[in-house]
Design an enzyme around this catalytic site. Structure first.
Site, mmCIF file in Angstrom:
data_model
loop_
_atom_site.group_PDB
_atom_site.id
_atom_site.type_symbol
_atom_site.label_atom_id
_atom_site.label_comp_id
_atom_site.label_asym_id
_atom_site.label_seq_id
_atom_site.Cartn_x
_atom_site.Cartn_y
_atom_site.Cartn_z
ATOM 1 N N GLY A 1 0.809 -1.216 0.000
ATOM 2 C CA GLY A 1 0.000 0.000 0.000
ATOM 3 C C GLY A 1 0.840 1.262 0.000
ATOM 4 O O GLY A 1 1.916 1.334 -0.594
ATOM 5 N N SER A 2 0.367 2.282 0.710
ATOM 6 C CA SER A 2 0.927 3.635 0.598
ATOM 7 C C SER A 2 2.343 3.787 1.133
ATOM 8 O O SER A 2 2.980 4.825 0.890
ATOM 9 C CB SER A 2 0.013 4.637 1.307
ATOM 10 O OG SER A 2 -1.221 4.737 0.622
ATOM 11 N N VAL A 3 2.869 2.812 1.856
ATOM 12 C CA VAL A 3 4.275 2.886 2.259
ATOM 13 C C VAL A 3 5.159 2.990 1.017
ATOM 14 O O VAL A 3 6.223 3.621 1.037
ATOM 15 C CB VAL A 3 4.661 1.652 3.104
ATOM 16 C CG1 VAL A 3 6.157 1.642 3.395
ATOM 17 C CG2 VAL A 3 3.880 1.627 4.415
ATOM 18 N N PHE A 4 4.689 2.420 -0.105
ATOM 19 C CA PHE A 4 5.466 2.452 -1.352
ATOM 20 C C PHE A 4 5.561 3.861 -1.927
ATOM 21 O O PHE A 4 6.432 4.123 -2.765
ATOM 22 C CB PHE A 4 4.830 1.507 -2.381
ATOM 23 C CG PHE A 4 5.677 1.282 -3.600
ATOM 24 C CD1 PHE A 4 6.780 0.445 -3.553
ATOM 25 C CD2 PHE A 4 5.384 1.917 -4.800
ATOM 26 C CE1 PHE A 4 7.569 0.236 -4.678
ATOM 27 C CE2 PHE A 4 6.162 1.716 -5.934
ATOM 28 C CZ PHE A 4 7.265 0.867 -5.863
ATOM 29 N N LYS A 5 4.713 4.781 -1.485
ATOM 30 C CA LYS A 5 4.804 6.167 -1.953
ATOM 31 C C LYS A 5 6.153 6.791 -1.592
ATOM 32 O O LYS A 5 6.566 7.786 -2.207
ATOM 33 C CB LYS A 5 3.658 6.992 -1.370
ATOM 34 C CG LYS A 5 2.290 6.605 -1.927
ATOM 35 C CD LYS A 5 1.157 7.280 -1.181
ATOM 36 C CE LYS A 5 -0.201 6.797 -1.701
ATOM 37 N NZ LYS A 5 -1.331 7.264 -0.893
#
Length: 586
Positions: A304-308
Site C-alpha cells: 500500500g501507501s508505504v510504497f509512496k
C-alpha cells in the site's frame, strides 16, 4: 553320486558359513557405528539393551541473545531418579529433606516409572549447588543431581529461530558425505535451517547406568556420564536479538490482537534485528498444518501507501516534487470524486503527509513517461526488491544466508505492466503487483535514516564455541547496488517527519511519543473478500528518534477489515517501551 551330493552340500555350507562370517565382521568390526543406510550405532544399541540412560543434552547447538543468554533452552540442576529404586530400600527421607519435599512425593514419582525420570516432570525442582552436592555425596545408586539442558516451553522469536525435527530423507540429501544417525535432529525452518551445519550434534551427553536382565543395578559398576569428546562443541549462534525488547514486542503484538502480522525492530547502529515477531504462533503439535510455521516478516506482502516513499524518492531526483504545484486530493486516481477523502488541492509535501493517492498515481505515470524502469530502480535503491538479510562467504560456502526463508520483493510482474498507465497508477500507490517484506521496509527506513547508506541486516553477530570463544564473526556489510543520494535521503526524512507533525498527517497520532518519530502509513487492499467485505493490510513504518536515529520499526496487521487496526497503537507502545528500556540502560 552320493559323493558329489556331499561335496555340493559341503560347498553350500562353506559358502553360507563364509557369508555369516563376513556379516559378523561387518557387524562387529566394520560398521559398528554406521550400520545400514540408517547409520545405526550398533555399539550404542547393544549398550542400551543392558543399561538405563537419560539424555542430559542432545548435543545440538543453540541460539544466544545479544548478551549471551540462551534463547532456545535452559540448563538447570535437577534430580534424576532411576526406576529400579521402587524395588530398593533407599534413604528417601534424607533426599526429601534436602530438596524440601515429602518422602511420599519421591516414592510416588518412581512407583510407575519405566525409565529414568526428572523429579518434577515438566516443572522440575531446580536444585542449588549445595543441594546437588549433598545429594551426590550420599552416593545412592539410582539417585543423581545433575545439570540438564531442556528446550524452553515458550520460545522467543520462534519463527525467526525456527524448528528442528527428524527427517531421514532430508538429512541424507543435505549431508550426503556425513555419517549421521538417522534420528539426528536437523533444522527445518528459520535460523535452525540456515545455521544447521554449525549446530549439528557431535554426540549426546547422558547418564548411563548398567542393569541386569530384570532391570536391577549391577552393583560395583558406577554410573557413567557420557559426553562428546570434543570440548569445543556444540557451538552456539549469538544473535542480535535484545531479549528484553523481544519479550516486550511479543507481549504488545498479542495485546493488540494481531492475528496475522507482527513487527520488526532494527538497531541502526549495527543494522541488526533487535526484535522480530510473527503471528500466528507456531502450533507445536502440528507445525505445518497452520500458517504459524511462516515468518510473515520475511514474506512478500501488499504494502500500500508505504510504497509512496519510493515514488517520492524518484520524484525528488527527477524534479517532480515542486511544492508550488497543486494536486486534486479530493479525486480518486481515475478522476472520480473520492467518497472517503476530500483533502482539496494540496502540494507535494502535504500530499505525502495525508497520503493522497491521486498525487502519487499522477507522479508515477509521469515517471513512466521518462523511463518505464524508474520505479523498479528506486525500489532497489531503497532495498525493497532485494534480499536484505546478511549474506556472504564463510568457509566453503560462497553465498551463506542468515535468513534462508527471506523472500525478494517486486514492483511489476510483466514488462507490459510497466507501460500501462492504469497499472502504473496503481503501482504508484503500492497496489497492483507491488510486494515487499516487512524486513525490507524496515531496512528502507534505516537506509533513509542513515542518509542513504544501505546495509545488510544482521540477525547473528558471531558463532561461538562451547567455551564462548569466537569461531567466526559476521561483520557489517554494505548492501550491493545503487542507493539514494544524501540530498534525496534528507528530503525524504523531512517528508516522513511531516507525516507526523502535520495536523492532517496519517501519523499525527504519534506526535506525543517520548521519541520524535518519522514514518509512513499504508493501507493496502487485498484480493480476499469475506462476507462481501474486502480485507486489507495495515502498515506503519518509521524510525526514531528523528534527530539522532537509533531504531527503525515496522508494524503490520495482515488480512483485516477496513475498520480494524492495531498497527498504530502497536507502533506507539513499542516506541514507548524502547524509550523506557533506553532510560534503564543508561
Amino acid at each position: 553320486m552320493w559323493r558329489k551330493r556331499i561335496i555340493g552340500i559341503g560347498i553350500i555350507l562353506m559358502v553360507g558359513l563364509a557369508c555369516l562370517l563376513a556379516r559378523l565382521v561387518q557387524v562387529q568390526l566394520v560398521e559398528t557405528k554406521h550400520f545400514t543406510k540408517h547409520n545405526i550405532n550398533l555399539t550404542e544399541a547393544s549398550v542400551k539393551q543392558r543399561s538405563e540412560e537419560i539424555v542430559l543434552d542432545n548435543g545440538r547447538g543453540g541460539f544466544l541473545d545479544k548478551d549471551g543468554n540462551f534463547l532456545t533452552h535452559q540448563t538447570q540442576s535437577v534430580l534424576i531418579l532411576f526406576p529400579f529404586l521402587k524395588s530398593m530400600d533407599w534413604n528417601k527421607s534424607k533426599v526429601a529433606e534436602i530438596i524440601g519435599v515429602s518422602e511420599y512425593q519421591l516414592q510416588d514419582a518412581v512407583k510407575t516409572a519405566k525409565a529414568p525420570i526428572v523429579f518434577g516432570g515438566d516443572d522440575p525442582i531446580s536444585l542449588t549447588d549445595l543441594q546437588r552436592e549433598a545429594i551426590n555425596k550420599m552416593a545412592i545408586p539410582g539417585v543423581f543431581a545433575v545439570e540438564k539442558k531442556d528446550s524452553l516451553k515458550n520460545n522467543l522469536a520462534e519463527q525467526l529461530l525456527g524448528i528442528t525435527g527428524q527427517n531421514e530423507e532430508l538429512l541424507a540429501k543435505r549431508y550426503p558425505d556425513k555419517k549421521l544417525s538417522f534420528n539426528t535432529l536437523i533444522g527445518l525452518t528459520g535460523m535452525e535451517k540456515s545455521f544447521d551445519e554449525f549446530l549439528l550434534p557431535d554426540g549426546e551427553a547422558k547418564l548411563v547406568y548398567h542393569v541386569d536382565g530384570i532391570g536391577k543395578p549391577l552393583f560395583g559398576i558406577n554410573v557413567k556420564y557420557v559426553e562428546p569428546a570434543n570440548p569445543f562443541y556444540p557451538v552456539n549462534v549469538k544473535t542480535t536479538i535484545n531479549k528484553d525488547l523481544q519479550e516486550t514486542a511479543e507481549k504488545l503484538v498479542d495485546e493488540q490482537g494481531i492475528k496475522k502480522g507482527g513487527l520488526v525492530l532494527l538497531d541502526l547502529e549495527t543494522n541488526s534485528v533487535a526484535a522480530m515477531v510473527s503471528r500466528p504462533a507456531i502450533n507445536k503439535q502440528s507445525p505445518y498444518e497452520t500458517e504459524g510455521i511462516n515468518n510473515f516478516m520475511l514474506k512478500q506482502q501488499i504494502v500500500g501507501s508505504v510504497f509512496k516513499t519510493v515514488v517520492a524518492a524518484a520524484a525528488i531526483d527527477y524534479k517532480l516534487d515542486d511544492d508550488k504545484r497543486m494536486f486534486n486530493c479530493s479525486q480518486k486516481i481515475n478522476g472520480d470524486p473520492d467518497p472517503n477523502y476530500q483533502h482539496g488541492m494540496l502540494n507535494f509535501t502535504n500530499s505525502f503527509a495525508v497520503s493522497c493517492n491521486n498525487t502519487f498515481a499522477t507522479i508515477a505515470k509521469e515517471l513512466k513517461n521518462i523511463d518505464a524502469n524508474i520505479l523498479e530502480n528506486y525500489a532497489e535503491k531503497l532495498s525493497l526488491t532485494q534480499i536484505v538479510g546478511w549474506e556472504g562467504a564463510i568457509y566453503h560456502t560462497k553465498n551463506f544466508k542468515q535468513l534462508q526463508d527471506e523472500e525478494k520483493g517486486r514492483v511489476f510482474l510483466t514488462e507490459e505492466a510497466k507501460k500501462d498507465n492504469n497499472f502504473v497508477a496503481l503501482t504508484g500507490i503500492g497496489q497492483n503487483e507491488v510486494r515487499v517484506t516487512p524486513l525490507a521496509v524496515a531496512n528502507m527506513m534505516a537506509t533513509i535514516a542513515r542518509g542513504g547508506e544501505k546495509q545488510n541486516v544482521r540477525i547473528a553477530s558471531e558463532i561461538q564455541y562451547k567455551n564462548r570463544s569466537t569461531l567466526l564473526k559476521f561483520k557489517q556489510e554494505d548492501l550491493s547496488g545503487d542507493t539514494i543520494s544524501p540530498y534525496t535521503a534528507a528530503r525524504l526524512q523531512k517528508l516522513l517527519r511531516e507525516v507526523i507533525v502535520n495536523e492532517r498527517g496519517t501519523g499525527s497520532w504519534f506526535q506525543d511519543l517520548p521519541y520524535e518519530v518519522a514514518g509512513k502509513s499504508g493501507t493496502a487492499e487485498t484480493d480476499v473478500m469475506i462476507e462481501g467485505k474486502q480485507l486489507h493490510n495495515k502498515w506503519f513504518a518509521g524510525y526514531f528518534p528523528y534527530d539522532k536515529p537509533r531504531y527503525a520499526l515496522v508494524t503490520v496487521n495482515l488480512g483485516v477489515f477496513a475498520d480494524e487496526g492495531g498497527v498504530n497503537p502497536l507502533f506507539a507502545d513499542m516506541v514507548k517501551s524502547v524509550y523506557k528500556y533506553d532510560l534503564k540502560s543508561k
